[in-house]
Motif scaffolding. Sequence first.
Motif, PDB file in Angstrom:
ATOM      1  N   HIS A  44      23.324  23.902  41.794  1.00 17.56           N
ATOM      2  CA  HIS A  44      23.980  25.386  41.489  1.00 17.56           C
ATOM      3  C   HIS A  44      24.942  25.432  42.274  1.00 17.56           C
ATOM      4  N   LYS A  45      26.373  25.171  41.966  1.00 16.90           N
ATOM      5  CA  LYS A  45      27.288  25.559  42.894  1.00 16.90           C
ATOM      6  C   LYS A  45      27.889  26.777  43.014  1.00 16.90           C
ATOM      7  N   THR A  46      28.265  27.578  44.127  1.00 16.29           N
ATOM      8  CA  THR A  46      28.675  28.585  44.315  1.00 16.29           C
ATOM      9  C   THR A  46      29.954  28.929  44.827  1.00 16.29           C
ATOM     10  N   PRO A  47      31.202  28.213  44.380  1.00 11.22           N
ATOM     11  CA  PRO A  47      32.485  28.356  44.892  1.00 11.22           C
ATOM     12  C   PRO A  47      33.015  29.699  45.256  1.00 11.22           C
ATOM     13  N   ASP A  48      32.873  30.715  44.235  1.00 13.43           N
ATOM     14  CA  ASP A  48      33.594  31.930  44.206  1.00 13.43           C
ATOM     15  C   ASP A  48      32.799  32.637  45.742  1.00 13.43           C
ATOM     16  N   LEU A  49      31.586  32.620  45.421  1.00 13.97           N
ATOM     17  CA  LEU A  49      30.858  33.276  46.708  1.00 13.97           C
ATOM     18  C   LEU A  49      31.241  32.465  47.902  1.00 13.97           C
ATOM     19  N   ALA A  50      31.372  31.117  47.736  1.00 12.11           N
ATOM     20  CA  ALA A  50      31.699  30.524  49.249  1.00 12.11           C
ATOM     21  C   ALA A  50      32.954  30.908  49.855  1.00 12.11           C
ATOM     22  N   LEU A  51      34.048  31.099  48.917  1.00 10.97           N
ATOM     23  CA  LEU A  51      35.353  31.405  49.263  1.00 10.97           C
ATOM     24  C   LEU A  51      35.494  33.022  49.726  1.00 10.97           C
ATOM     25  N   GLN A  52      34.764  33.948  49.034  1.00  8.70           N
ATOM     26  CA  GLN A  52      34.639  35.171  49.443  1.00  8.70           C
ATOM     27  C   GLN A  52      33.893  35.421  50.969  1.00  8.70           C
ATOM     28  N   GLN A  53      32.852  34.584  51.030  1.00  7.58           N
ATOM     29  CA  GLN A  53      32.176  34.646  52.535  1.00  7.58           C
ATOM     30  C   GLN A  53      33.292  34.021  53.607  1.00  7.58           C
ATOM     31  N   ALA A  54      34.009  32.871  53.334  1.00  4.67           N
ATOM     32  CA  ALA A  54      34.673  32.380  54.156  1.00  4.67           C
ATOM     33  C   ALA A  54      35.873  33.255  54.623  1.00  4.67           C
ATOM     34  N   ARG A  55      36.380  33.984  53.523  1.00  5.44           N
ATOM     35  CA  ARG A  55      37.321  34.987  53.807  1.00  5.44           C
ATOM     36  C   ARG A  55      36.999  35.990  54.784  1.00  5.44           C
ATOM     37  N   ALA A  56      35.729  36.566  54.681  1.00  2.00           N
ATOM     38  CA  ALA A  56      34.883  37.685  55.387  1.00  2.00           C
ATOM     39  C   ALA A  56      34.753  37.035  56.767  1.00  2.00           C
ATOM     40  N   ALA A  57      34.539  35.788  57.131  1.00  3.21           N
ATOM     41  CA  ALA A  57      34.326  35.209  58.140  1.00  3.21           C
ATOM     42  C   ALA A  57      35.598  35.077  59.010  1.00  3.21           C
ATOM     43  N   ASP A  58      36.597  34.656  58.323  1.00  2.00           N
ATOM     44  CA  ASP A  58      38.172  34.568  59.049  1.00  2.00           C
ATOM     45  C   ASP A  58      38.294  35.859  59.552  1.00  2.00           C
ATOM     46  N   ALA A  59      37.948  37.166  58.722  1.00  2.00           N
ATOM     47  CA  ALA A  59      38.217  38.379  59.195  1.00  2.00           C
ATOM     48  C   ALA A  59      37.432  38.620  60.583  1.00  2.00           C
TER      49      ALA A  59
END
Length: 492
Positions: A44-59
Motif C-alpha cells: 500500500h503506497k502512500t505518496p500523498d501522505l509522504a509528501l505532506q509529512q516531508a514538507r512538515a519535516a522541512d518546516a
Amino acid sequence: MTLNSLTIAEARDALRKGDFTAEDLTMACMTAMDAGDALGAYVHKTPDLALQQARAADARLKADDAPAMCGIPLGIKDLFCTKGVPSQAASNILCGFKPEYESTVTAKLFASGAVMLGKLNMDEFAMGSSNESSCYGNAVNPWKVDDRLLTPGGSSGGSASAVAADLCLAATGTDTGGSIRQPAAFTGIVGIKPTYGRVSRWGIVAFASSLDQAGPMTKTVRDAAIMLGAMAGHDMKDSTSADIPVPDFEAALTGDIRGKKIGIPREYRMDGMPAEIEKLWNDGTAMLRDAGAEIVDISLPHTKYALPAYYVIAPAEASSNLARYDGVRYGHRAKLAQGDGIVDMYEKTRAEGFGAEVQRRVMVGTYVLSAGFYDAYYNRARKVRALIKRDFEQVFEAGVDAILTPATPSSAFGLGEMANADPVEMYLNDVFTVTVNLAGLPGISVPVGLDAKGLPLGLQLIGRPWDEAGLLNHAHVLERAAGFVAKPEKWW
C-alpha cells in the motif's frame, strides 16, 4: 551516491546542513519504490501522505526543531495500524480494514518527523519464515545469484527487501520468533529485536502477545540505534510496556568492548551445520577477540527444547488472538446462503479469510489449549520456557555481557523450494532465534560475510535484558571489523 541509498545518519546530517530537503529525499525514495515493484515489497503506497509529512519535516528543519528521524523516509510493516491507511496484516480476513487510530510506534516515529512511504509486505499475521503466506503474493529478495527468485525471509520480508534494495532508508519490523533477525540476515542488513517491553505493542496486530516485539530494520548498526531511540519508551496503553528510561543508544556506540565477556553457547553447534555458517561464527568470534573481548564457552542446556516449546506457545496465543476475526465487526465477511446462521457465517468467513499456514497454527493452538491436552502440551511448554530463561539468567549472572551465535542455519533459499516440504523444515529456520523471544531478551543480526554463492550471511548477538545500548555497541564493533559493504546488483 543516490539519495535513497543514504543511511539514516548520513541523511540526518545532510538534511541539517541543508544539502537537500526532506522532500527531495522522499521523492528519491518514491522513485526507487515505484521502480522496485518486481520485489513485491510495498503493498500500500502512500505518496500523498509522504509528501505532506516531508514538507512538515522541512518546516521543522528550517525552524531548527529537528529530532534525529526528522525527514527520514521509512517503510512500515503491514502489521502496524496506520490511521486511514489499509492495515491488513497481509491477510484476506482484514481486507478493507482502515484503522481510525495510529499504533504507538508509528505515532512516535511520526512525532519525531519520520515520513511514511507506504506499508510493507509480510507473512500473513506474521506467521512464516519466507514471506510466502501473504495475501499480496511473495516479497522477493533483491539478492540474486542465478535464475531463481530468493526469499527475503519472514515474516518481515517486505521490510528486509525494501531496506536492502534502497527503496527506503529504514523500515519497521516485528519479531515473534526471529522475524526481524532472520530476514535481516538473508538480505544483508541490520535488524534488532529489543527486550520484551522496551517498545509498545499497542496498535500492532497481535500474533503471540508474550513473544511479539517491534524493532527497526536498517542499513547500519548506528541507524538501528537512532531509530530504536525514536520507537522505544513506556506506553500506558500497553500493560506489558516497561516504565524504564530510554538511553541514548547512538551515544553508546563507543566501539570499545575491551574486557567484555562474549559467550559462545556449545548447544548452538548443531549436527549438520553448514561449514560456511561454522566458519562465519569462528570468524566473528575472532573479530570480537581481536577487539579486546574475552571469549568464554557457555552452556544453555535447554536450547534443544526451545523450538518445540515455541511451536506450542506461539500457536496457542495465536489461536486466542485470532478468535476476534469473525466477520462481525470489521474486515472480510463471507457471502452466506439462505438459511445460514451466525455459526455458518463465522465458519465460512474464517475458512475463506485465513491462509493455510494461519489455519494450521490456529488448529495446533486450539488443540494444545483443549481440556485434555492443556497440561500435556501448553503447561509443559511454559515450564520449559522458564528453564530456557533461567539458562540465560545464569550465564549473565556469571558475568557474560553478550552471546554470539549464527543468525540463520543457511543463506536465503529459493521461493517455492520448501512449498512441499514438511512444515517442520521451514520452522527450523528459527532454530537460532526463538530462544531470545522465549526469554524476552534483546537480539541483533549483523551482516558479516557472503557465502560461496555470493549471498549474505549474518551473525546474531544476544544481550542482557534492557541492555540494548551495550548490545548495539558490541554489534557496532562486529560490523566495523567485518567491513560488510556488499549490495545486491540491481536486476529489478
